[in-house]
Design a protein around this motif. Structure first.
Motif, PDB file in Angstrom:
ATOM      1  N   MET A   1       0.845  -1.183   0.000  1.00 55.28           N
ATOM      2  CA  MET A   1       0.000   0.000   0.000  1.00 55.28           C
ATOM      3  C   MET A   1       0.879   1.231   0.000  1.00 55.28           C
ATOM      4  O   MET A   1       2.039   1.192   0.411  1.00 55.28           O
ATOM      5  CB  MET A   1      -0.914  -0.013   1.211  1.00 55.28           C
ATOM      6  N   TRP A   2       0.304   2.313  -0.475  1.00 56.15           N
ATOM      7  CA  TRP A   2       1.064   3.550  -0.513  1.00 56.15           C
ATOM      8  C   TRP A   2       1.228   4.080   0.907  1.00 56.15           C
ATOM      9  O   TRP A   2       0.293   4.125   1.696  1.00 56.15           O
ATOM     10  CB  TRP A   2       0.362   4.576  -1.382  1.00 56.15           C
ATOM     11  N   ASP A   3       2.393   4.543   1.239  1.00 50.51           N
ATOM     12  CA  ASP A   3       2.682   5.028   2.582  1.00 50.51           C
ATOM     13  C   ASP A   3       2.360   6.507   2.654  1.00 50.51           C
ATOM     14  O   ASP A   3       3.239   7.359   2.799  1.00 50.51           O
ATOM     15  CB  ASP A   3       4.156   4.759   2.902  1.00 50.51           C
ATOM     16  N   ALA A   4       1.068   6.858   2.518  1.00 50.85           N
ATOM     17  CA  ALA A   4       0.671   8.260   2.457  1.00 50.85           C
ATOM     18  C   ALA A   4       0.837   8.949   3.800  1.00 50.85           C
ATOM     19  O   ALA A   4       1.180  10.137   3.883  1.00 50.85           O
ATOM     20  CB  ALA A   4      -0.769   8.377   1.979  1.00 50.85           C
ATOM     21  N   ASP A   5       0.560   8.206   4.892  1.00 47.59           N
ATOM     22  CA  ASP A   5       0.658   8.830   6.213  1.00 47.59           C
ATOM     23  C   ASP A   5       2.063   9.324   6.485  1.00 47.59           C
ATOM     24  O   ASP A   5       2.275  10.457   6.913  1.00 47.59           O
ATOM     25  CB  ASP A   5       0.264   7.800   7.278  1.00 47.59           C
ATOM     26  N   ARG A   6       3.028   8.456   6.222  1.00 48.25           N
ATOM     27  CA  ARG A   6       4.397   8.831   6.520  1.00 48.25           C
ATOM     28  C   ARG A   6       4.841   9.998   5.655  1.00 48.25           C
ATOM     29  O   ARG A   6       5.494  10.932   6.112  1.00 48.25           O
ATOM     30  CB  ARG A   6       5.317   7.629   6.275  1.00 48.25           C
ATOM     31  N   ASN A   7       4.461   9.979   4.375  1.00 49.34           N
ATOM     32  CA  ASN A   7       4.876  11.050   3.481  1.00 49.34           C
ATOM     33  C   ASN A   7       4.212  12.377   3.848  1.00 49.34           C
ATOM     34  O   ASN A   7       4.816  13.445   3.724  1.00 49.34           O
ATOM     35  CB  ASN A   7       4.539  10.677   2.044  1.00 49.34           C
ATOM     36  N   ALA A   8       2.943  12.310   4.269  1.00 49.27           N
ATOM     37  CA  ALA A   8       2.269  13.540   4.671  1.00 49.27           C
ATOM     38  C   ALA A   8       2.951  14.156   5.882  1.00 49.27           C
ATOM     39  O   ALA A   8       3.144  15.365   5.980  1.00 49.27           O
ATOM     40  CB  ALA A   8       0.796  13.270   4.974  1.00 49.27           C
ATOM     41  N   ALA A   9       3.324  13.290   6.815  1.00 49.27           N
ATOM     42  CA  ALA A   9       4.002  13.808   8.000  1.00 49.27           C
ATOM     43  C   ALA A   9       5.353  14.392   7.643  1.00 49.27           C
ATOM     44  O   ALA A   9       5.773  15.413   8.185  1.00 49.27           O
ATOM     45  CB  ALA A   9       4.159  12.699   9.030  1.00 49.27           C
ATOM     46  N   ARG A  10       6.064  13.718   6.717  1.00 47.87           N
ATOM     47  CA  ARG A  10       7.350  14.266   6.302  1.00 47.87           C
ATOM     48  C   ARG A  10       7.184  15.605   5.614  1.00 47.87           C
ATOM     49  O   ARG A  10       7.958  16.536   5.817  1.00 47.87           O
ATOM     50  CB  ARG A  10       8.038  13.267   5.361  1.00 47.87           C
ATOM     51  N   GLU A 179       1.651  16.435  -1.601  1.00 48.77           N
ATOM     52  CA  GLU A 179       1.099  15.631  -2.679  1.00 48.77           C
ATOM     53  C   GLU A 179       2.178  15.230  -3.673  1.00 48.77           C
ATOM     54  O   GLU A 179       2.182  14.106  -4.188  1.00 48.77           O
ATOM     55  CB  GLU A 179      -0.017  16.397  -3.376  1.00 48.77           C
ATOM     56  N   ALA A 180       3.097  16.133  -3.940  1.00 46.65           N
ATOM     57  CA  ALA A 180       4.189  15.793  -4.859  1.00 46.65           C
ATOM     58  C   ALA A 180       5.082  14.717  -4.269  1.00 46.65           C
ATOM     59  O   ALA A 180       5.527  13.804  -4.974  1.00 46.65           O
ATOM     60  CB  ALA A 180       5.004  17.046  -5.187  1.00 46.65           C
ATOM     61  N   ALA A 181       5.360  14.824  -2.960  1.00 45.72           N
ATOM     62  CA  ALA A 181       6.182  13.796  -2.321  1.00 45.72           C
ATOM     63  C   ALA A 181       5.482  12.447  -2.357  1.00 45.72           C
ATOM     64  O   ALA A 181       6.119  11.410  -2.589  1.00 45.72           O
ATOM     65  CB  ALA A 181       6.493  14.198  -0.880  1.00 45.72           C
ATOM     66  N   THR A 182       4.164  12.464  -2.109  1.00 46.34           N
ATOM     67  CA  THR A 182       3.408  11.213  -2.172  1.00 46.34           C
ATOM     68  C   THR A 182       3.445  10.617  -3.576  1.00 46.34           C
ATOM     69  O   THR A 182       3.624   9.409  -3.758  1.00 46.34           O
ATOM     70  CB  THR A 182       1.952  11.460  -1.750  1.00 46.34           C
ATOM     71  N   ALA A 183       3.294  11.454  -4.580  1.00 44.31           N
ATOM     72  CA  ALA A 183       3.343  10.967  -5.959  1.00 44.31           C
ATOM     73  C   ALA A 183       4.706  10.389  -6.298  1.00 44.31           C
ATOM     74  O   ALA A 183       4.818   9.380  -6.991  1.00 44.31           O
ATOM     75  CB  ALA A 183       2.987  12.097  -6.924  1.00 44.31           C
ATOM     76  N   ARG A 184       5.751  11.055  -5.782  1.00 47.96           N
ATOM     77  CA  ARG A 184       7.091  10.532  -6.054  1.00 47.96           C
ATOM     78  C   ARG A 184       7.278   9.164  -5.412  1.00 47.96           C
ATOM     79  O   ARG A 184       7.876   8.253  -5.998  1.00 47.96           O
ATOM     80  CB  ARG A 184       8.151  11.512  -5.540  1.00 47.96           C
ATOM     81  N   ASP A 185       6.803   9.014  -4.185  1.00 50.42           N
ATOM     82  CA  ASP A 185       6.938   7.721  -3.513  1.00 50.42           C
ATOM     83  C   ASP A 185       6.139   6.635  -4.231  1.00 50.42           C
ATOM     84  O   ASP A 185       6.581   5.488  -4.348  1.00 50.42           O
ATOM     85  CB  ASP A 185       6.479   7.831  -2.059  1.00 50.42           C
TER      86      ASP A 185
END
Length: 753
Positions: A1-10, A179-185
């Protein structure tokens, strides 16, 4: 699954307000308060941290109490309208501001508490832990690893949402940077998944392994179910198939209904797993004939994958799967053509269940990569299969289809290639019947394991058969083989052992050209290595070969073999020969006074090969000597004169009477008279007459004239020329063999019942 929580926090921690007191007033990094707090130089993540400073603590003032945490790392407490505590830890800790109460838990790693409108708790762990913001209580994760990263299977990357749940949603109101970081991940995870999947597909070398690799790589990481169709038959190389394109369902796979079992996995058709709810309405069709110009043909011609809800796929899927099955609605089905190097060779259908997020546009690129690598792998497997077939056919035609069963000896053989990747080699064996019920036993080994070695082996084997037909002595046969190898090339080296067994004399003549010595297993169970001059390999040139004559007692077994049986990286050749001798002795001890059966004996010999002993191909030829009893042989020398034919008839009549074969007297007298008359007409030296009683009655007449008789149709006016015609009509078999001293004409008659 996409790690959206971690990326949002970062992403939040990188923003100026995340660690510098963001709140309703957007206070600057320099802390301001009511006197209880102290201003400090604020350092956010990625905003100029200095690792050489051992410790720094700063607290931002707020309407509530905000004590600062101390530790060997850095701790920041963000201002907020509620109470905020920054917990001490040996790492770096940030407490994000919020309108509720926020606690940052201690940990030896890095901990971030994200803002929320209610209560938010960050999880402690020995590594990194992030809590995602939300309007309710944030989830707690604890562990030594990342709290929001789903476990993936070995060698694969987690690609989909948690099983049975919706995908993680980015934080409401998140910035463009998050959102950009999430897309990159997500793009990075896609690339890692494609890399792992293509490596798994590329590991296969045959068709089933490649298709299985595709199924195992995509289910459940990329799809919940998959169906793989391939052309039937698959075209090979530059072949241009004629007729309609037919696709056959090669394999299907799906997520098991019970996560703890593998009951949902599929081995091979015709059985199919239950693909519902991904595919409903019954099993998919196992055979599909693609209609020329139809919707499925258009999709396959387009090469690119399409979603199941597209106009082209909606018409193509029923043609492929049949009218019964129905796939999930929306973008939960992908139809991907499998295109090889020159043509489309199949199609793959990826399906997701309705309770799982649909495919995204970028997933079409993933499906295209999987389909391309699978199609190229299938092309490779088909070409490899053809090469294996050619190698097997070449090796099979170079070796005898079946061994002859001459009178007085029983034969058995085995051949093992060096490995699955080297199916052709230069080892060969042969058994060639000779006049007088003798048999030539040949085993050889050409240097190398290639098509060239097999071709040279075939030429040498043909040469040996031709030389054996001339009834040359063994040493002369090896000499001519040596000359032939030199004519084939300067580096054409081979070893060969040539032996001639005479069942009447119970003797064997052996000549060796650099080959491992044969072993003789006696009837009593004793095994010995025969002392045969080793000689030089074939192809050296300028060397002489020596032959030895040895006893061949009835009941003994001669073992001829190549060096692959006794030599490997784990042992030298003489150690292997001694182990072979011990194995023969131990096997003979099991059967007592009787010799062991020949076929099981060959299998027992091959069992001595261990896992690391297959460096070379193995040829094995076993001969059980039975011999012909002297009482079953009648032999005479006759002078070439006019009265010889009558004398031969009388001698044959007496022998048949002694053997109680009076029923054959008339036929034998007639045929013996015709053959002896022809020999007397041209011979200058005494002729020979021999009768052999075995399962048939064999008569042999030898003379010193090398010309072989030929069967011809006599004219009505001819006085002669009808003798061989009578032999051909009355005998079961007949023939003529040229010898070094002349020729032998023989015929056989069936024994009376």
């Amino acid at each position: 699954m996409w790690d959206a929580d971690r990326n949002a926090a970062r992403g939040a921690s990188r923003r100026p307000g995340a660690n510098g007191g963001s709140g309703p007033d957007e206070r600057p990094p320099a802390a301001q308060g009511d006197g209880r707090g102290r201003g400090a130089a604020r350092r956010g993540a990625g905003a100029g941290e200095h690792p050489e400073r051992p410790c720094e603590a700063s607290a931002t003032a707020g309407a509530g109490e905000a004590p600062t945490a101390t530790g060997s790392g850095e701790a920041h407490a963000a201002a907020g309208s509620g109470e905020t505590r920054a917990a001490a830890g040996s790492g770096e800790t940030h407490a994000a501001a919020g309108s509720g109460e926020t606690h940052a838990a201690a940990g030896s790693g890095e901990t971030h508490a994200a803002a929320g409108s209610s209560e938010s708790h960050s999880a402690a762990g020995s590594d990194e832990a992030h809590t995602a913001p939300g309007s309710n209580d944030a989830r707690r994760a604890s562990g030594s690893g990342d709290a929001h990263t789903a476990a993936a299977t070995a060698g694969e990357v987690a690609y989909s949402a948690p099983e049975g749940g919706a995908p993680t949603v980015p934080p409401a109101g998140g910035s463009a940077a998050a959102e950009a970081a999430t897309a990159r991940d997500r793009s990075g995870d896609r690339l890692r998944f494609v890399g792992a999947a293509t490596r798994r597909i590329a590991r296969g070398i045959d068709l089933d392994e490649i298709v299985l690799g595709l199924c195992r790589a995509t289910v459940p990481t990329f799809a919940d179910a998959i169906l793989v169709y391939l052309r039937d038959p698959l075209p090979v190389g530059d072949e241009r198939p004629v007729g309609p394109v037919v696709l056959r369902l090669r394999r299907t796979d799906r997520i098991p209904l019970d996560p703890d079992t593998d009951s949902g996995r599929l081995s091979l058709l015709p059985s199919q797993p239950d693909l519902s709810p991904a595919v409903g309405g019954g099993p998919a069709a196992e055979l599909c004939e693609v209609e020329a110009g139809g919707p499925l043909a258009e999709v396959l011609r387009g090469v690119r994958p399409v979603f199941g809800d597209s106009q082209a796929a909606r018409a193509a899927l029923p043609e492929l799967l049949g009218e019964g099955p129905s796939v999930a609605t929306g973008q939960r089905t992908v139809l991907a053509p499998l295109r090889g190097r020159r043509r489309v060779i199949g199609a793959a259908v990826f399906v997701r269940r309705p309770d799982r997020p649909p495919f995204e546009p970028d997933d079409l690129l993933v499906a295209a990569q999987l389909a391309t690598h699978t199609a190229l792998g299938v092309d490779k497997a088909v070409l490899y299969g053809r090469e294996v077939y050619i190698a097997d056919e070449l090796q099979r035609t170079m070796l005898p289809d079946s061994l002859p069963q001459p009178t007085g000896v029983r034969l058995a053989s085995r051949y093992l290639p060096a490995a699955e990747t080297a199916r052709v080699g230069g080892d060969w064996y042969d058994a060639i019947p000779l006049p007088g019920n003798r048999v030539a036993l040949v085993v050889g080994d050409v240097m190398g394991h290639s098509m060239t070695s097999a071709a040279i082996m075939g030429q040498l084997r043909t040469t040996a058969q031709t030389l054996a037909g001339l009834d040359l002595p063994p040493q002369e046969v090896l000499h001519h083989l040596d000359e032939q190898a030199q004519r084939l090339g300067t580096d054409r080296m081979a070893t060969c052992l040539y032996a001639v067994y005479d069942p009447v004399a119970h003797r064997i003549v052996v000549a060796n050209a650099g080959h491992p010595p044969p072993l003789l297993l006696h009837r009593g169970g004793r095994a010995e290595v025969l002392r045969v001059p080793p000689g030089a390999p074939i192809g050296v040139g300028g060397v002489d070969f020596e032959a030895v004559e040895l006893d061949a007692p009835a009941g003994a077994t001669l073992m001829l073999y190549t060096d692959g049986l006794v030599e490997s990286r784990m042992r030298d050749v003489w150690t292997g020969i001694e182990q072979l001798r011990e194995r023969l002795t131990a096997t003979a001890r099991l059967t007592g006074p009787n010799p062991p059966p020949l076929e099981p004996l060959c299998d027992e010999v091959l069992d001595m090969l261990g896992p690391g002993d297959r460096d070379d191909d193995v040829a094995l030829l076993a001969a059980r000597f039975e011999g012909i009893a002297p009482s079953d042989v009648a032999y005479w020398f006759l002078d070439p004169k006019a009265q010889t034919a009558g004398q031969a008839r009388r001698l044959a009549r007496r022998a048949l009477a002694r053997w109680d074969l009076d029923d054959l007297t008339d036929a034998v007298e007639l045929l013996v008279s015709e053959v002896v008359t022809n020999a007397v007409r041209y011979a200058e030296r005494p002729i020979t007459l021999r009768l052999l009683r075995t399962d048939v009655l064999r008569c042999e007449v030898g003379d010193d004239v090398p010309q072989l008789p030929r069967l011809r149709q006599a004219r009505p006016s001819d006085e002669g020329g009808r003798g061989l015609y009578l032999v051909n009509r009355m005998a079961r078999r007949w023939g003529a063999t040229r010898l070094s001293t002349g020729k032998v004409v023989w015929f056989e008659l069936a024994m009376p019942s």
